[in-house]
Design a protein around this motif. Sequence first.
Motif, PDB file in Angstrom:
ATOM      1  N   LEU A   1      -2.002  -3.687   9.780  1.00 44.90           N
ATOM      2  CA  LEU A   1      -0.823  -2.825   9.764  1.00 44.90           C
ATOM      3  C   LEU A   1      -0.762  -2.181   8.387  1.00 44.90           C
ATOM      4  O   LEU A   1      -0.637  -2.872   7.377  1.00 44.90           O
ATOM      5  CB  LEU A   1       0.443  -3.646  10.038  1.00 44.90           C
ATOM      6  CG  LEU A   1       1.751  -2.893  10.047  1.00 44.90           C
ATOM      7  CD1 LEU A   1       1.747  -1.831  11.143  1.00 44.90           C
ATOM      8  CD2 LEU A   1       2.905  -3.854  10.241  1.00 44.90           C
ATOM      9  N   MET A   2      -0.872  -0.868   8.348  1.00 46.09           N
ATOM     10  CA  MET A   2      -0.905  -0.156   7.075  1.00 46.09           C
ATOM     11  C   MET A   2       0.339   0.701   6.914  1.00 46.09           C
ATOM     12  O   MET A   2       0.884   1.209   7.890  1.00 46.09           O
ATOM     13  CB  MET A   2      -2.147   0.731   7.008  1.00 46.09           C
ATOM     14  CG  MET A   2      -3.434  -0.043   7.021  1.00 46.09           C
ATOM     15  SD  MET A   2      -4.896   0.997   7.019  1.00 46.09           S
ATOM     16  CE  MET A   2      -4.715   1.853   5.477  1.00 46.09           C
ATOM     17  N   GLY A   3       0.755   0.856   5.682  1.00 50.64           N
ATOM     18  CA  GLY A   3       1.890   1.715   5.373  1.00 50.64           C
ATOM     19  C   GLY A   3       2.162   1.674   3.893  1.00 50.64           C
ATOM     20  O   GLY A   3       1.673   0.817   3.169  1.00 50.64           O
ATOM     21  N   LYS A   4       2.975   2.582   3.437  1.00 46.56           N
ATOM     22  CA  LYS A   4       3.274   2.658   2.007  1.00 46.56           C
ATOM     23  C   LYS A   4       4.127   1.470   1.577  1.00 46.56           C
ATOM     24  O   LYS A   4       4.796   0.833   2.408  1.00 46.56           O
ATOM     25  CB  LYS A   4       3.952   3.966   1.655  1.00 46.56           C
ATOM     26  CG  LYS A   4       5.339   4.136   2.218  1.00 46.56           C
ATOM     27  CD  LYS A   4       5.918   5.469   1.804  1.00 46.56           C
ATOM     28  CE  LYS A   4       7.360   5.559   2.282  1.00 46.56           C
ATOM     29  NZ  LYS A   4       8.001   6.764   1.809  1.00 46.56           N
ATOM     30  N   ASN A   5       4.111   1.167   0.292  1.00 43.30           N
ATOM     31  CA  ASN A   5       4.937   0.100  -0.252  1.00 43.30           C
ATOM     32  C   ASN A   5       6.406   0.404   0.012  1.00 43.30           C
ATOM     33  O   ASN A   5       6.845   1.538  -0.098  1.00 43.30           O
ATOM     34  CB  ASN A   5       4.706  -0.036  -1.755  1.00 43.30           C
ATOM     35  CG  ASN A   5       3.354  -0.612  -2.079  1.00 43.30           C
ATOM     36  OD1 ASN A   5       2.687  -1.182  -1.217  1.00 43.30           O
ATOM     37  ND2 ASN A   5       2.937  -0.455  -3.321  1.00 43.30           N
ATOM     38  N   GLY A   6       7.139  -0.652   0.396  1.00 42.33           N
ATOM     39  CA  GLY A   6       8.558  -0.499   0.663  1.00 42.33           C
ATOM     40  C   GLY A   6       8.868  -0.010   2.056  1.00 42.33           C
ATOM     41  O   GLY A   6      10.024   0.288   2.372  1.00 42.33           O
ATOM     42  N   ALA A   7       7.870   0.075   2.931  1.00 46.24           N
ATOM     43  CA  ALA A   7       8.090   0.575   4.288  1.00 46.24           C
ATOM     44  C   ALA A   7       8.463  -0.536   5.267  1.00 46.24           C
ATOM     45  O   ALA A   7       8.459  -0.327   6.470  1.00 46.24           O
ATOM     46  CB  ALA A   7       6.851   1.317   4.787  1.00 46.24           C
ATOM     47  N   GLU A   8       8.782  -1.742   4.755  1.00 43.47           N
ATOM     48  CA  GLU A   8       9.221  -2.880   5.545  1.00 43.47           C
ATOM     49  C   GLU A   8       8.222  -3.328   6.594  1.00 43.47           C
ATOM     50  O   GLU A   8       8.571  -3.671   7.712  1.00 43.47           O
ATOM     51  CB  GLU A   8      10.593  -2.598   6.161  1.00 43.47           C
ATOM     52  CG  GLU A   8      11.655  -2.328   5.115  1.00 43.47           C
ATOM     53  CD  GLU A   8      13.047  -2.257   5.681  1.00 43.47           C
ATOM     54  OE1 GLU A   8      13.312  -2.928   6.703  1.00 43.47           O
ATOM     55  OE2 GLU A   8      13.879  -1.552   5.096  1.00 43.47           O
ATOM     56  N   LYS A   9       6.946  -3.371   6.236  1.00 40.56           N
ATOM     57  CA  LYS A   9       5.899  -3.840   7.142  1.00 40.56           C
ATOM     58  C   LYS A   9       6.024  -5.336   7.443  1.00 40.56           C
ATOM     59  O   LYS A   9       5.575  -5.780   8.477  1.00 40.56           O
ATOM     60  CB  LYS A   9       4.516  -3.541   6.559  1.00 40.56           C
ATOM     61  CG  LYS A   9       4.243  -2.060   6.368  1.00 40.56           C
ATOM     62  CD  LYS A   9       2.913  -1.826   5.701  1.00 40.56           C
ATOM     63  CE  LYS A   9       2.815  -2.357   4.316  1.00 40.56           C
ATOM     64  NZ  LYS A   9       3.628  -1.728   3.293  1.00 40.56           N
TER      65      LYS A   9
END
Length: 42
Positions: A32-40
């Motif tokens: 699961l990828m996403g920017k920092n702070g994106a609540e992954k």
Amino acid sequence: MVSVDGLAVEFSGVAIFSNIFFVINPKERIVLMGKNGAEKSR
């Protein structure tokens, strides 16, 4: 095994995805990828 069929995602009434199908088989790895702070991690 995880199977998803007919998944739909909407944001503010706008369809982002619709009718998505996928299978995750045993021993397969996903990320699961996403920017920092994106609540992954929620």
